[in-house]
Enzyme design. Structure first.
Site, PDB file in Angstrom:
ATOM      1  N   ASN A 139       0.782  -1.116   0.027  1.00  0.00           N
ATOM      2  CA  ASN A 139       0.024  -0.124  -0.155  1.00  0.00           C
ATOM      3  C   ASN A 139       0.918   1.280   0.100  1.00  0.00           C
ATOM      4  O   ASN A 139       1.380   1.462   0.999  1.00  0.00           O
ATOM      5  CB  ASN A 139      -0.927  -0.056   1.155  1.00  0.00           C
ATOM      6  CG  ASN A 139      -2.164   1.220   1.078  1.00  0.00           C
ATOM      7  OD1 ASN A 139      -1.809   1.909   0.370  1.00  0.00           O
ATOM      8  ND2 ASN A 139      -2.869   1.121   2.197  1.00  0.00           N
ATOM      9  N   ASN A 144      -5.648   6.335  -1.248  1.00  0.00           N
ATOM     10  CA  ASN A 144      -6.642   5.797  -2.302  1.00  0.00           C
ATOM     11  C   ASN A 144      -7.409   4.468  -1.765  1.00  0.00           C
ATOM     12  O   ASN A 144      -7.904   3.812  -2.832  1.00  0.00           O
ATOM     13  CB  ASN A 144      -6.112   5.778  -3.730  1.00  0.00           C
ATOM     14  CG  ASN A 144      -4.945   4.813  -3.607  1.00  0.00           C
ATOM     15  OD1 ASN A 144      -4.679   3.967  -2.910  1.00  0.00           O
ATOM     16  ND2 ASN A 144      -3.978   5.012  -4.631  1.00  0.00           N
ATOM     17  N   ASP A 145      -7.312   4.034  -0.559  1.00  0.00           N
ATOM     18  CA  ASP A 145      -7.799   2.709  -0.467  1.00  0.00           C
ATOM     19  C   ASP A 145      -9.267   2.717  -0.492  1.00  0.00           C
ATOM     20  O   ASP A 145      -9.767   1.593  -0.753  1.00  0.00           O
ATOM     21  CB  ASP A 145      -7.678   2.485   1.106  1.00  0.00           C
ATOM     22  CG  ASP A 145      -6.153   2.215   1.484  1.00  0.00           C
ATOM     23  OD1 ASP A 145      -5.209   2.597   0.477  1.00  0.00           O
ATOM     24  OD2 ASP A 145      -5.763   2.107   2.496  1.00  0.00           O
ATOM     25  N   GLY A 164      -5.685  -2.415   0.027  1.00  0.00           N
ATOM     26  CA  GLY A 164      -5.102  -1.160  -0.279  1.00  0.00           C
ATOM     27  C   GLY A 164      -4.109  -0.980  -1.009  1.00  0.00           C
ATOM     28  O   GLY A 164      -3.369  -0.147  -1.175  1.00  0.00           O
ATOM     29  N   ASP A 166      -1.449  -1.082  -4.077  1.00  0.00           N
ATOM     30  CA  ASP A 166      -1.666  -0.068  -5.245  1.00  0.00           C
ATOM     31  C   ASP A 166      -0.461  -0.309  -6.165  1.00  0.00           C
ATOM     32  O   ASP A 166       0.439  -0.562  -5.656  1.00  0.00           O
ATOM     33  CB  ASP A 166      -2.160   1.252  -4.808  1.00  0.00           C
ATOM     34  CG  ASP A 166      -1.475   1.674  -3.747  1.00  0.00           C
ATOM     35  OD1 ASP A 166      -0.024   1.630  -3.614  1.00  0.00           O
ATOM     36  OD2 ASP A 166      -1.872   2.781  -2.760  1.00  0.00           O
ATOM     37  N   ASP A 331      -6.143 -13.823 -19.893  1.00  0.00           N
ATOM     38  CA  ASP A 331      -7.086 -14.593 -18.858  1.00  0.00           C
ATOM     39  C   ASP A 331      -8.104 -15.615 -19.736  1.00  0.00           C
ATOM     40  O   ASP A 331      -8.502 -15.096 -20.734  1.00  0.00           O
ATOM     41  CB  ASP A 331      -7.917 -13.723 -17.912  1.00  0.00           C
ATOM     42  CG  ASP A 331      -8.654 -14.431 -16.981  1.00  0.00           C
ATOM     43  OD1 ASP A 331      -7.831 -15.041 -16.233  1.00  0.00           O
ATOM     44  OD2 ASP A 331      -9.882 -14.433 -16.929  1.00  0.00           O
ATOM     45  N   GLU A 360      -3.727 -18.150 -20.888  1.00  0.00           N
ATOM     46  CA  GLU A 360      -4.148 -19.117 -19.764  1.00  0.00           C
ATOM     47  C   GLU A 360      -5.007 -20.204 -20.328  1.00  0.00           C
ATOM     48  O   GLU A 360      -6.060 -20.110 -20.751  1.00  0.00           O
ATOM     49  CB  GLU A 360      -4.770 -18.444 -18.571  1.00  0.00           C
ATOM     50  CG  GLU A 360      -5.193 -19.662 -17.532  1.00  0.00           C
ATOM     51  CD  GLU A 360      -6.381 -18.917 -16.588  1.00  0.00           C
ATOM     52  OE1 GLU A 360      -6.100 -19.182 -15.533  1.00  0.00           O
ATOM     53  OE2 GLU A 360      -7.199 -18.058 -16.932  1.00  0.00           O
TER      54      GLU A 360
END
Length: 619
Positions: A139, A144-145, A164, A166, A331, A360
């Site tokens: 974090n 900006n959490d 949190g 980032d 993905d 994937e």
């Protein structure tokens, strides 16, 4: 006169303000928000979104040619395709008319590309990839959490909540990652995910042109890339073509009924992707595989719709240019229509011939994996070429966490699993370009499977560092982190110690690591920093020998370098006669272990401790 002039002036200002407000109200989104001059494919599809925008006639300034205007049954969308051939970086204006009068305008920019952008170098077998779940890594900016416009707020006390971590946290710890010998970072998705819960994994994206504010901004993401390039590191984006999130802004106002795959009743994919290559498969099984939703919260994108295919292709290219990316991991790659995905991959690699994309393909059969790699001879049987440069070696992944737990070798247990895996390499078009790994954010944690047995961890890392392909390490394993998947995904995605203010243990620093963490980190760092310098394990040939007594020997070599790797997977010491390996040992007399520095005499035999391996540079 003076009063009248002033009144006229104020009327003019009022009209300008009203005109500006009208345009802003009319056009709510423009995607891509800007583009780049000099792209190989000159056709640019611009999506304009706003109330009843389809009723207007679009034109554009600066002699820009409009090649096509497409409307759908939803009047709030207008897809305008322009020709950017020979256009220089500039700004031009779209005008939207009704009854031959301009109702509003919209500026649009073509930006200058970076020098030699098309020929950017991507990740390859000389790299080691470090996989991060950003919410759980560090974090760097506690402010900006949470975000007022997004539903889920920061709550580190909730295992499956937003914790949190980032972009700033990644930037602040780039030196730590580099010190491990990692050259490349693959971060799980960073675009906005406005799900009510479990949004931290960010695979249910709600805006694919915007970084989630709880991670930072688009500019922060570009800054991460820039800071990494200063350190000669590469950034890989986790891209999702198969689905978006249920809270994606388009779900409130779908562009066309065929934008997403929909059945009369909700239908989930059966996950049996074997049907895509099964010559006996029924049509309905294939349809449910590609068109069924991954989970109820992830609407399935219909890439057979040309508007969708173009949208996703341009979005991917936009991020490459904007953030100066070095590669993609995609993905759920083979959950989408195979032909559409082949076109998507081809469009990107046409723009960037050296750009690497790993898909994937979560399957445990080498033929099924090899089918999806570009130029596969297996795919060619059905005249199919995926155009996908790389695949993830899930067959090897599952064997790593089982074989090293088997101290007694049998016909099909122990190290023979690795021999059998590599014996199938003839199926792959390019064995050097396969992603090899022991775990990731969706699998069991390696250290948990090994019951935190450090010698087994060393065996797994030694294998990944010396076999063909591109090794990937999952964050935290290098300090002994684990997690029990049976307790839920949050347990295999725990916070990295030291990433948050107030953490009692800071494993990002040598002084902050526990004795146990030091043991794991120092071994991993030494091994992969050595790997950075050895071309024999980057691109050399491989010769291996059938395992005996649960020991396994292979060589990686070029014309100028030879590396011998020896594994003892037994609970007891083993002595191995070297005459069997004469074709690779040749005239070499000794080999120096790259970890211990010990020199081994290769003329007769070598002895290995229980559950150990040596990597010998032959001398």
């Amino acid at each position: 006169m003076r009063i009248q002039t002033n009144l006229s002036f104020y009327k003019l200002i009022l009209l300008v303000l009203l005109f500006s407000a009208s345009a802003k109200a009319q056009i709510q989104k423009v995607e891509p928000p800007f583009w780049y001059a000099g792209m190989q494919n000159p056709e640019l599809q611009i999506m304009f979104y706003g109330k009843n925008i389809a009723q207007y006639e679009a034109s554009v300034s600066n002699n820009v040619v409009i090649k096509n205007v497409e409307k759908t049954e939803n009047p709030n969308y207008l897809f305008v395709t322009i020709d950017t051939q020979n256009l220089k970086a500039s700004e031009f204006v779209f005008s939207f008319k009704t009854k031959n009068k301009v109702a509003f305008t919209q500026k649009y920019s073509l930006k200058e590309r970076r020098a030699n952008s098309a020929n950017r170098k991507s990740y390859d077998a000389s790299d080691m990839i470090y996989l991060i779940m950003p919410d759980r890594f560090a974090n760097g900016n506690p402010k900006n959490d949470s975000d007022a416009n997004l539903t889920e707020k920061g709550n580190r006390a909730e295992p499956g909540g937003r914790h949190g971590g980032d972009i700033e946290g990644i930037i602040k710890n780039l030196d730590y990652i580099s010190s491990l010998g990692a050259t490349t970072i693959w971060s799980t998705p960073l675009c906005e995910d406005n799900d009510k819960q479990h949004s931290y994994h960010t695979y249910g994206q709600s805006d694919v042109y915007k970084i989630d504010p709880r991670y930072g901004t688009n500019d922060d993401y570009a800054r991460l890339s820039a800071e990494m390039h200063k350190k000669d590191m590469k950034l890989v984006m986790d891209y999702v073509t198969n689905h978006w999130g249920i809270t994606h802004w388009m779900m409130k106002d779908i562009p066309t009924k065929t934008w997403f795959n929909q059945f009369e009743n909700f239908t989930q994919t059966h996950h049996r992707r074997e049907v895509l290559t099964d010559i006996h498969a029924s049509k309905i099984d294939k349809e449910i595989c590609t068109d069924g939703w991954f989970v109820p919260s992830m609407p399935d994108l219909n890439l057979r719709n040309p508007l969708v295919a173009k949208y996703l292709t341009q979005n991917a290219i936009w991020w490459i240019e904007f953030a100066n990316l070095d590669g993609f991991r995609v993905d759920t790659y083979n959950y989408s229509d195979p032909a559409a995905m082949a076109n998507w991959a081809k469009a990107i690699t046409n723009e960037y011939p050296n750009f690497n994309i790993v898909g994937e393909i979560w399957m445990h059969n080498q033929a099924n994996l090899a089918y999806w790699q570009k130029d596969s001879k297996i795919g060619a049987i059905e005249n199919y070429n995926s155009n996908l440069p790389s695949v993830m070696d899930f067959t090897l992944q599952s064997q790593i966490t089982s074989a090293f737990n088997e101290s007694e070798g049998t016909w099909d247990n122990g190290l023979i699993k690795f021999y059998n895996n590599f014996a199938m390499d003839y199926l792959y078009p390019n064995t050097n370009n396969i992603l090899v790994f022991a775990e990731n954010h969706d699998t069991d944690r390696m250290n948990d499977k090994f019951k935190y047995d450090f010698p087994k961890y060393k065996l797994a890392m030694t294998l990944l560092a010396t076999i063909r392909g591109i090794p990937q390490l999952y964050y935290g394993s290098e300090i002994g982190m684990g997690g029990d998947k049976s307790k839920g995904d949050a347990d295999i995605r725990q916070d990295f110690p030291g990433g948050w203010n107030g953490d009692k243990n800071n494993a990002f620093t040598a002084a902050g690591r526990t004795a146990e963490q030091v043991k794991y980190f120092d071994f991993t760092s030494k091994l992969f920093n050595w790997r950075k310098t050895n071309e024999a394990v980057h691109s050399g040939k491989m010769t291996h020998y059938i395992p005996e007594n649960n020991t396994y020997v292979y060589f990686r070599y070029t014309d100028t370098k030879t590396v011998m790797v020896v594994f003892n997977n037994n609970a007891k010491e083993q002595t191995i006669k070297t005459n069997r390996f004469k074709e690779n040992i040749q005239n070499f007399k000794s080999g120096k272990d790259i970890i211990s520095g010990k020199t081994f005499d290769l003329t007769t035999e070598i002895t290995l401790e229980p559950k150990s391996a040596v990597v010998l540079e032959l001398e």
